[in-house]
Design a protein around this motif. Structure first.
Motif, PDB file in Angstrom:
ATOM      1  N   ASP A  24       0.824  -1.214   0.000  1.00 54.59           N
ATOM      2  CA  ASP A  24       0.000   0.000   0.000  1.00 54.59           C
ATOM      3  C   ASP A  24       0.857   1.261   0.000  1.00 54.59           C
ATOM      4  N   GLN A  27       2.119   1.608  -3.522  1.00 52.72           N
ATOM      5  CA  GLN A  27       1.037   2.046  -4.397  1.00 52.72           C
ATOM      6  C   GLN A  27       0.808   3.544  -4.268  1.00 52.72           C
ATOM      7  N   ARG A  28       0.852   4.059  -3.031  1.00 57.41           N
ATOM      8  CA  ARG A  28       0.685   5.502  -2.828  1.00 57.41           C
ATOM      9  C   ARG A  28       1.802   6.282  -3.506  1.00 57.41           C
TER      10      ARG A  28
END
Length: 66
Positions: A24, A27-28
């Motif tokens: 995550d 992904q950010r």
């Protein structure tokens, strides 16, 4: 640093990111890079404010994580 030097430094640092890094977070980061590649002047200003907020909140977030 020039823009060219910063882009090279970013690419070099990404090579050193652990394969165990949370997906995550990566992904950010990818989303932020995507935003930067297609941003116009107004969007760049918004991105600068966003990054400033992250930097300001960094210490708080680190303390909360402990």
């Amino acid at each position: 640093m020039s823009t060219k030097e910063l882009k090279k430094a970013i690419a070099d640092r990404i090579k050193n990111v652990s394969d165990d890094a949370p997906a995550d977070m990566l992904q950010r980061l990818l989303d932020a890079i995507d935003e930067l590649t297609k941003a116009d002047g107004g969007e760049l200003a918004r991105m600068q404010r966003f990054l400033k907020n992250i930097e300001e909140d960094k210490n708080l977030l680190q303390r909360l994580a402990q």
